[in-house]
Design a protein around this motif. Structure first.
Motif, PDB file in Angstrom:
ATOM      1  N   LEU A  81     -17.370 -40.673 -73.719  1.00 55.09           N
ATOM      2  CA  LEU A  81     -16.328 -40.596 -72.125  1.00 55.09           C
ATOM      3  C   LEU A  81     -17.577 -40.278 -71.197  1.00 55.09           C
ATOM      4  N   ALA A  82     -18.370 -38.799 -71.616  1.00 54.30           N
ATOM      5  CA  ALA A  82     -18.436 -38.288 -70.495  1.00 54.30           C
ATOM      6  C   ALA A  82     -20.418 -39.076 -69.955  1.00 54.30           C
ATOM      7  N   ARG A  83     -20.867 -40.101 -71.081  1.00 52.52           N
ATOM      8  CA  ARG A  83     -21.715 -41.005 -70.885  1.00 52.52           C
ATOM      9  C   ARG A  83     -21.874 -42.034 -70.111  1.00 52.52           C
ATOM     10  N   ASN A  84     -20.542 -42.410 -70.389  1.00 49.47           N
ATOM     11  CA  ASN A  84     -19.973 -43.202 -69.572  1.00 49.47           C
ATOM     12  C   ASN A  84     -19.935 -43.135 -67.961  1.00 49.47           C
ATOM     13  N   TYR A  85     -18.931 -41.663 -68.031  1.00 53.78           N
ATOM     14  CA  TYR A  85     -18.566 -41.890 -66.759  1.00 53.78           C
ATOM     15  C   TYR A  85     -19.878 -41.028 -66.133  1.00 53.78           C
ATOM     16  N   PHE A  86     -20.480 -40.679 -66.578  1.00 55.74           N
ATOM     17  CA  PHE A  86     -22.062 -39.982 -65.505  1.00 55.74           C
ATOM     18  C   PHE A  86     -22.594 -40.957 -65.076  1.00 55.74           C
ATOM     19  N   ILE A  87     -22.463 -42.846 -66.065  1.00 58.39           N
ATOM     20  CA  ILE A  87     -23.261 -44.017 -66.112  1.00 58.39           C
ATOM     21  C   ILE A  87     -22.908 -44.883 -64.362  1.00 58.39           C
ATOM     22  N   ASP A  88     -21.269 -44.737 -64.769  1.00 55.75           N
ATOM     23  CA  ASP A  88     -20.697 -45.287 -63.336  1.00 55.75           C
ATOM     24  C   ASP A  88     -20.871 -44.561 -62.230  1.00 55.75           C
ATOM     25  N   GLN A  89     -20.880 -43.018 -62.202  1.00 55.78           N
ATOM     26  CA  GLN A  89     -21.256 -42.143 -61.099  1.00 55.78           C
ATOM     27  C   GLN A  89     -22.498 -42.367 -60.327  1.00 55.78           C
ATOM     28  N   TYR A  90     -24.128 -42.912 -61.775  1.00 57.11           N
ATOM     29  CA  TYR A  90     -24.910 -43.287 -61.720  1.00 57.11           C
ATOM     30  C   TYR A  90     -25.104 -44.482 -60.252  1.00 57.11           C
ATOM     31  N   ARG A  91     -24.353 -45.570 -61.424  1.00 58.84           N
ATOM     32  CA  ARG A  91     -24.135 -46.559 -60.165  1.00 58.84           C
ATOM     33  C   ARG A  91     -24.315 -46.354 -59.583  1.00 58.84           C
ATOM     34  N   LYS A  92     -22.517 -45.533 -58.995  1.00 57.39           N
ATOM     35  CA  LYS A  92     -22.354 -46.249 -57.423  1.00 57.39           C
ATOM     36  C   LYS A  92     -23.104 -45.199 -56.601  1.00 57.39           C
ATOM     37  N   ASP A  93     -23.716 -44.019 -57.250  1.00 59.60           N
ATOM     38  CA  ASP A  93     -24.421 -43.379 -56.042  1.00 59.60           C
ATOM     39  C   ASP A  93     -25.765 -43.204 -55.788  1.00 59.60           C
ATOM     40  N   ARG A  94     -26.198 -44.082 -56.592  1.00 54.31           N
ATOM     41  CA  ARG A  94     -28.112 -44.486 -56.901  1.00 54.31           C
ATOM     42  C   ARG A  94     -28.363 -44.933 -55.737  1.00 54.31           C
ATOM     43  N   ASP A  95     -27.852 -45.600 -54.945  1.00 55.88           N
ATOM     44  CA  ASP A  95     -29.173 -45.200 -53.372  1.00 55.88           C
ATOM     45  C   ASP A  95     -28.749 -44.752 -52.088  1.00 55.88           C
ATOM     46  N   LEU A  96     -27.668 -43.800 -53.063  1.00 53.25           N
ATOM     47  CA  LEU A  96     -27.648 -42.530 -52.045  1.00 53.25           C
ATOM     48  C   LEU A  96     -29.167 -41.481 -53.027  1.00 53.25           C
ATOM     49  N   TYR A  97     -29.037 -41.334 -54.015  1.00 56.08           N
ATOM     50  CA  TYR A  97     -29.710 -39.981 -54.260  1.00 56.08           C
ATOM     51  C   TYR A  97     -30.369 -40.642 -55.371  1.00 56.08           C
ATOM     52  N   PRO A  98     -31.538 -41.533 -55.122  1.00 62.12           N
ATOM     53  CA  PRO A  98     -32.272 -41.509 -56.175  1.00 62.12           C
ATOM     54  C   PRO A  98     -33.277 -40.905 -56.898  1.00 62.12           C
ATOM     55  N   LEU A  99     -33.115 -40.963 -58.149  1.00 63.61           N
ATOM     56  CA  LEU A  99     -33.355 -40.182 -59.631  1.00 63.61           C
ATOM     57  C   LEU A  99     -35.102 -40.215 -59.188  1.00 63.61           C
ATOM     58  N   GLU A 100     -35.423 -38.911 -59.304  1.00 69.26           N
ATOM     59  CA  GLU A 100     -37.158 -38.134 -59.333  1.00 69.26           C
ATOM     60  C   GLU A 100     -38.420 -38.921 -59.841  1.00 69.26           C
ATOM     61  N   GLU A 101     -38.784 -39.261 -59.917  1.00 72.78           N
ATOM     62  CA  GLU A 101     -39.538 -40.156 -61.629  1.00 72.78           C
ATOM     63  C   GLU A 101     -39.723 -37.669 -62.039  1.00 72.78           C
ATOM     64  N   ASP A 102     -40.735 -37.160 -61.614  1.00 69.65           N
ATOM     65  CA  ASP A 102     -41.031 -35.504 -61.955  1.00 69.65           C
ATOM     66  C   ASP A 102     -39.549 -34.737 -62.073  1.00 69.65           C
ATOM     67  N   VAL A 103     -38.818 -35.097 -62.586  1.00 71.22           N
ATOM     68  CA  VAL A 103     -37.512 -34.988 -62.607  1.00 71.22           C
ATOM     69  C   VAL A 103     -37.731 -33.512 -64.177  1.00 71.22           C
ATOM     70  N   GLN A 104     -37.713 -32.023 -63.244  1.00 68.58           N
ATOM     71  CA  GLN A 104     -37.587 -31.153 -64.872  1.00 68.58           C
ATOM     72  C   GLN A 104     -36.562 -31.584 -65.884  1.00 68.58           C
ATOM     73  N   VAL A 105     -37.135 -30.945 -66.757  1.00 65.14           N
ATOM     74  CA  VAL A 105     -36.266 -30.413 -68.983  1.00 65.14           C
ATOM     75  C   VAL A 105     -35.325 -29.764 -68.050  1.00 65.14           C
ATOM     76  N   ILE A 106     -34.414 -29.432 -68.187  1.00 63.07           N
ATOM     77  CA  ILE A 106     -33.430 -28.069 -68.077  1.00 63.07           C
ATOM     78  C   ILE A 106     -33.820 -27.780 -69.677  1.00 63.07           C
ATOM     79  N   SER A 107     -33.566 -26.346 -69.551  1.00 59.77           N
ATOM     80  CA  SER A 107     -33.515 -25.646 -71.166  1.00 59.77           C
ATOM     81  C   SER A 107     -31.554 -25.993 -71.030  1.00 59.77           C
ATOM     82  N   PRO A 108     -31.955 -26.052 -72.891  1.00 60.55           N
ATOM     83  CA  PRO A 108     -30.430 -25.872 -73.547  1.00 60.55           C
ATOM     84  C   PRO A 108     -29.322 -25.154 -73.486  1.00 60.55           C
ATOM     85  N   ARG A 109     -30.248 -23.744 -73.477  1.00 61.60           N
ATOM     86  CA  ARG A 109     -29.189 -22.329 -73.690  1.00 61.60           C
ATOM     87  C   ARG A 109     -29.007 -21.854 -72.415  1.00 61.60           C
ATOM     88  N   PRO A 110     -27.546 -21.891 -71.886  1.00 64.06           N
ATOM     89  CA  PRO A 110     -26.699 -21.524 -70.939  1.00 64.06           C
ATOM     90  C   PRO A 110     -27.372 -20.587 -70.436  1.00 64.06           C
TER      91      PRO A 110
END
Length: 131
Positions: A81-110
């Motif tokens: 459900l989370a993945r599908n919602y993210f994809i829906d939001q990404y498709r809707k917003d991708r023109d406004l917020y294109p993903l950058e090629e060099d996105v940093q990986v975030i540590s899994p530990r909060p």
């Protein structure tokens, strides 16, 4: 905070929640919230968006849990459900917020800040669902 392991959740708990048992749903929420938030943060790279994804995921799970059947794998289902919602939001917003090629990986530990944001998101979902 306790992190749920895939396949380790009691199918009876999921079935009770699917039948409308609020305590059972709250238990599933508590077991899975942090993992879903961390997954949403990994997908989005943005704490505010991760909070939105997590909140919407649990709202959708609450509304549609009656559709989940055997093997009653709640965690796999909410991740989908989370993945599908993210994809829906990404498709809707991708023109406004294109993903950058060099996105940093975030540590899994909060860190402390992410834990606070995560707790605020959990409180928000609790309020929304009246838990």
């Amino acid at each position: 905070m306790h992190m749920a392991q895939p396949g380790k959740q009691d199918p009876k708990l999921v079935q009770k929640a699917a039948q409308g048992n609020r305590k059972a749903f709250k238990a599933l929420f508590d077991l899975n919230f942090q993992a879903v938030y961390n997954f949403a943060l990994m997908l989005s790279g943005d704490p505010a968006m991760a909070e939105d994804i997590t909140q919407e995921t649990f709202i959708r799970a609450h509304k549609n849990l009656h559709r989940l059947g055997p093997p009653w794998n709640f965690q796999a289902w909410v991740f989908r459900l989370a993945r599908n919602y993210f994809i829906d939001q990404y498709r809707k917003d991708r023109d406004l917020y294109p993903l950058e090629e060099d996105v940093q990986v975030i540590s899994p530990r909060p860190g402390p800040e992410r834990e606070k944001i995560s707790q605020d998101a959990a409180d928000s979902v609790h309020s929304t669902l009246g838990m």
